[in-house]
Structures are given as C-alpha cells and as structure tokens.
Design an enzyme around this catalytic site. Structure first.
Site, PDB file in Angstrom:
ATOM      1  N   THR A   1      -0.862   9.779  -3.148  1.00 63.75           N
ATOM      2  CA  THR A   1      -0.789  11.231  -3.341  1.00 63.75           C
ATOM      3  C   THR A   1      -1.582  11.733  -4.553  1.00 63.75           C
ATOM      4  O   THR A   1      -1.901  12.911  -4.628  1.00 63.75           O
ATOM      5  CB  THR A   1       0.679  11.677  -3.490  1.00 63.75           C
ATOM      6  OG1 THR A   1       1.252  10.974  -4.597  1.00 63.75           O
ATOM      7  CG2 THR A   1       1.465  11.404  -2.225  1.00 63.75           C
ATOM      8  N   ASP A   2      -1.901  10.832  -5.502  1.00 61.32           N
ATOM      9  CA  ASP A   2      -2.564  11.303  -6.730  1.00 61.32           C
ATOM     10  C   ASP A   2      -3.901  11.985  -6.457  1.00 61.32           C
ATOM     11  O   ASP A   2      -4.245  12.977  -7.099  1.00 61.32           O
ATOM     12  CB  ASP A   2      -2.789  10.134  -7.707  1.00 61.32           C
ATOM     13  CG  ASP A   2      -1.485   9.601  -8.293  1.00 61.32           C
ATOM     14  OD1 ASP A   2      -0.442  10.250  -8.120  1.00 61.32           O
ATOM     15  OD2 ASP A   2      -1.521   8.525  -8.917  1.00 61.32           O
TER      16      ASP A   2
ATOM     17  N   THR B   1       1.495   4.944  -2.503  1.00 57.79           N
ATOM     18  CA  THR B   1       2.927   4.620  -2.572  1.00 57.79           C
ATOM     19  C   THR B   1       3.535   4.418  -1.191  1.00 57.79           C
ATOM     20  O   THR B   1       4.449   3.614  -1.018  1.00 57.79           O
ATOM     21  CB  THR B   1       3.665   5.754  -3.333  1.00 57.79           C
ATOM     22  OG1 THR B   1       3.152   5.780  -4.659  1.00 57.79           O
ATOM     23  CG2 THR B   1       5.161   5.541  -3.392  1.00 57.79           C
TER      24      THR B   1
ATOM     25  N   SER C   1      -4.281   5.477  -4.925  1.00 59.58           N
ATOM     26  CA  SER C   1      -5.310   6.523  -4.799  1.00 59.58           C
ATOM     27  C   SER C   1      -6.109   6.801  -6.073  1.00 59.58           C
ATOM     28  O   SER C   1      -7.212   7.338  -5.979  1.00 59.58           O
ATOM     29  CB  SER C   1      -4.738   7.796  -4.192  1.00 59.58           C
ATOM     30  OG  SER C   1      -3.974   8.514  -5.117  1.00 59.58           O
TER      31      SER C   1
END
Ligand SMILES: NC(=O)C[C@H](N)C(=O)O
Length: 324
Positions: free
Chosen positions: A86-87, A12, A54
């Site tokens: 961030t995932d 993101t 990710s």
C-alpha cells in the site's frame, strides 16, 4: 463465466507477522493458498509477477507490470486484479492509468494487516477487487483502487493513514463507488486521461516538499543535466519562500520542467498571490501548475510524459490538470 487474471506483486497482503509482531515476506506467498468463493461464476488465473514490499517498487517495475497487463488483453481475460503493497500503491495505480489502453477493467488492491493478523483485510480486499474487475461497469473508468469496500479512481486516491484499514481516501472528491453485500455500485463515472503507450521509462524526476524558511539547497542539488523534471509540493494555494526563487529559475533556465502542486491535503494549486514567491510570479517564471494531483502522482505524470518524449509545451499541457 468471467475470467480474471490476478497478478501478485507483494506488499503486506502477501506477508505474515512473526511472534514479535514484525511483518515480513515469507518464502511462501500466503495468497497462493487463496480459495475463491466465486464458484463457477469467475475463473481465476493467478501469477506472481514479483514479491516485493512496495517501497521496492520502481518505475521500471511499474513498466514491467504494464507490459504484463498489455499481454493479458490478448489472452481472453475479462479483467485484471493487481495485489500490491500500500505504501506506493497509488503511484503504480496512476502509472498504469496513464499508460494502459482502456480495454480491460484493471483493479489494484492490497492490505493493511498481514495474512495471519487478527482482522486481516487481505482476502476481503482481494475478493472485492475480483468482484469489481468482473463487473462490466468497471471498464472505461481508468484504473481503479479497491480497498475497504470502497472504489477509488487511481487518479486521485491517496494513502492517508499509516495503519488503519480505512486508509485509502480520495480528498476533495470522495470514492467513485462501493462494493456492497449485493454487488458493486458505481455512483460516478470518470473519463480516462490521455493514454501514453511508453516503451521505456526515466527515473530522474524528483519530488521536493516546500517548508517555511526553505532555501535553495535542495533545488541546487538536482540542477544536473541528468535531471528530467521536478515536482514541488508548494505551500498553500501554490507559493514558495523567496530564497528558493533563484534556484528554481536556474532549473528552468536548464530547460528542466518544474511542476507545482500544493502540499495541502485538499484543494488545488492556483496562481492567486502576487507577492514575492507567490503563484503569480512562479507562473510567470514558467513553473507549470498542476491541478488536482498530489505530489507523488504529479511526479508519475511528469515522468510518463517525459518518457513518452513530449516537448516542453506538450508536457505543460499534459501535466497542467488531472484530466488532460
Ligand atoms: N500495507 C502495506 O502493504 C505496507 C507495506 N510496507 C508495503 O507497502 O509493502
């Protein structure tokens, strides 16, 4: 003057939202227009290693990133910053923590809001990550995750909220430092774990979550010679429903390492309960109890240990605690 290498991988932080609010990677990475506010104090060198969300990150890509950082150690840089979605950020961070020698500060960051959203956190997180990577105290602490002004150890940090900017947390222990207005403050030092200098990586390590009424089906489905390991997110302190036991035993009989963590957000797994399917029985069967890691990190640790060619006994010692 410090030289910091910034490696972008996507996520993101490198995306923008369209009029409908859908967030996507564009042809141009918004981070490429980043103007550093560090002036002459910090020289930045920037590279797009890849530009992917990710959920598209694989152990193979983690290895590629590790190899790029290995090279940086011979290029006269003082620290490395990685931007990442961030995932799966916590998995890449922990993979690097387990496989990189501890010469350079390595800091990973990302964003919860894309580049053109109001209150976008990307540039702030990037700046604080650069600031942290250029602090001498950041070395020898393992890979660090900097988000929302907090510094976390890659070993324990986890994403806890789907959208909030304060999503990265370290359950049980808390962050190890923070980025304040006047600089970086560490309030805890950590010893690094054993470093595994792997050259190739396996992907066939599975993560299975236990639930009330669970049967053997998921375990039976992975009882294949190609399976290199299994991590189970078990119930409570480390227990499984009785109907799973024959299938877990079958995996162990096939010499497939079976590692157990708790599915609880806080606390550690232990062999406390002596009823059918309780931790005492599971430990006697040969299940490895891993203390202090969540499921996705225990999987990364097992995957790295298997990729390093560890024997069953070595794996059991390596995966048993977060500190080994
Ligand atoms: N905030 C983010 O970066 C989430 C995004 N889905 C990713 O992991 O690539």
């Amino acid at each position: 003057m410090k030289k910091i290498l910034v490696l972008h991988t996507g996520g993101t932080i490198a995306m923008s939202a369209d009029e409908a609010g859908n967030v996507t990677p564009g042809a141009e990475n918004p981070l490429d227009n980043y103007q550093s506010s560090f002036g002459a104090d910090i020289e930045l060198e920037t590279e797009d290693v890849f530009n992917v969300p990710s959920p598209h990150i694989t152990p193979e890509r983690m290895l590629q990133l590790k190899q790029r950082i290995d090279k940086a150690a011979h290029e006269g840089v003082d620290g490395v910053v990685v931007t990442h979605g961030t995932d799966t950020l916590e998995e890449t961070a922990y993979f690097l923590d387990l496989t990189l020698p501890n010469e350079l500060p390595v800091v990973i960051t990302g964003a919860m809001r894309s580049a053109n959203e109001i209150g976008s956190d990307g540039l702030h997180n990037l700046e604080t990550a650069i600031q942290t990577a250029s602090t001498p105290d950041a070395a020898e602490k393992g890979v660090l995750v900097v988000m929302n002004d907090e510094i976390h150890s890659a070993r324990y940090v986890t994403k806890t909220h789907t959208t909030n900017v304060a999503t990265f947390r370290t359950p049980t222990f808390g962050p190890i430092g923070l980025v304040a207005n006047k600089g970086v403050v560490f309030f805890e030092s950590l010893l690094r774990s054993t470093v595994c200098p792997i050259q190739s990586v396996t992907d066939n390590v599975f993560l299975i979550k236990a639930y009330a009424g669970m049967g053997p089906e998921l375990f039976d489905a992975i009882a294949q010679p190609t399976t290199h390991g299994v991590v189970i997110e078990a119930l409570g302190a480390g227990n499984l429903p009785p109907a799973t036991l024959p299938a877990v035993q079958k995996l162990l009989d096939m010499q497939i390492p079976v590692v157990l963590v708790s599915r609880c957000f806080n606390g550690i797994a232990q062999d406390v309960y002596a009823y059918e399917g309780g931790g005492v029985q599971l430990k006697q069967m040969g299940v490895i109890f891993c203390q202090g890691l969540n499921g996705q990190k225990a999987r990364i640790k097992l995957l790295v240990g298997v990729s390093a060619g560890m024997s069953t006994d070595e794996l059991a010692r390596f995966v048993a605690t977060a500190n080994s």
